[in-house]
Design a protein around this motif. Structure first.
Motif, PDB file in Angstrom:
ATOM      1  N   ALA A  42       0.844  -1.202   0.000  1.00  0.00           N
ATOM      2  CA  ALA A  42       0.000   0.000   0.000  1.00  0.00           C
ATOM      3  C   ALA A  42       0.874   1.244   0.000  1.00  0.00           C
ATOM      4  O   ALA A  42       0.566   2.229  -0.672  1.00  0.00           O
ATOM      5  N   VAL A  43       1.975   1.197   0.765  1.00  0.00           N
ATOM      6  CA  VAL A  43       2.906   2.322   0.824  1.00  0.00           C
ATOM      7  C   VAL A  43       4.318   1.774   0.675  1.00  0.00           C
ATOM      8  O   VAL A  43       4.760   0.952   1.477  1.00  0.00           O
ATOM      9  N   VAL A  44       5.003   2.228  -0.355  1.00  0.00           N
ATOM     10  CA  VAL A  44       6.393   1.859  -0.588  1.00  0.00           C
ATOM     11  C   VAL A  44       7.186   3.156  -0.631  1.00  0.00           C
ATOM     12  O   VAL A  44       6.837   4.082  -1.365  1.00  0.00           O
ATOM     13  N   VAL A  45       8.228   3.234   0.190  1.00  0.00           N
ATOM     14  CA  VAL A  45       9.080   4.425   0.214  1.00  0.00           C
ATOM     15  C   VAL A  45      10.423   4.073  -0.408  1.00  0.00           C
ATOM     16  O   VAL A  45      10.804   2.904  -0.475  1.00  0.00           O
ATOM     17  N   SER A  46      11.144   5.099  -0.887  1.00  0.00           N
ATOM     18  CA  SER A  46      12.413   4.821  -1.553  1.00  0.00           C
ATOM     19  C   SER A  46      13.428   5.909  -1.246  1.00  0.00           C
ATOM     20  O   SER A  46      13.088   6.995  -0.783  1.00  0.00           O
ATOM     21  N   ASP A  47      14.679   5.586  -1.527  1.00  0.00           N
ATOM     22  CA  ASP A  47      15.769   6.530  -1.405  1.00  0.00           C
ATOM     23  C   ASP A  47      16.782   6.205  -2.491  1.00  0.00           C
ATOM     24  O   ASP A  47      17.059   5.047  -2.768  1.00  0.00           O
TER      25      ASP A  47
END
Length: 79
Positions: A42-47
């Motif tokens: 549902a929520v994927v964060v990245s850097d």
């Protein structure tokens, strides 16, 4: 230098005003600090960052699913 009236160019601070508007964009706070998610993907964060490995630069992009904290990685050689 004082006796001869010489002045170093570096003795005077040369402040140049810098306008940085990168953090002033109108982006909604969709997550609202709710880091514990109830649904997978549902929520994927990245850097994204670049590192030097064996005299070459590489991009490394990490993805973290906030549901189960699984980490995915994309690794690319730059030059």
């Amino acid at each position: 230098m004082k006796e001869n009236g010489l002045v170093s160019k570096y003795t005077i601070a040369q402040f140049k005003p810098h306008v940085n508007k990168s953090n002033e964009s109108d982006v909604k706070n969709e997550l609202n600090r709710e880091f514990n998610q109830q649904e997978q993907l549902a929520v994927v964060v990245s850097d994204l960052t670049n590192v030097r490995v064996e005299k070459r630069w590489h991009y490394i992009c990490l993805f973290v699913d906030l549901y189960n904290r699984e980490i995915g990685m994309l690794f690319s050689k730059v030059f």
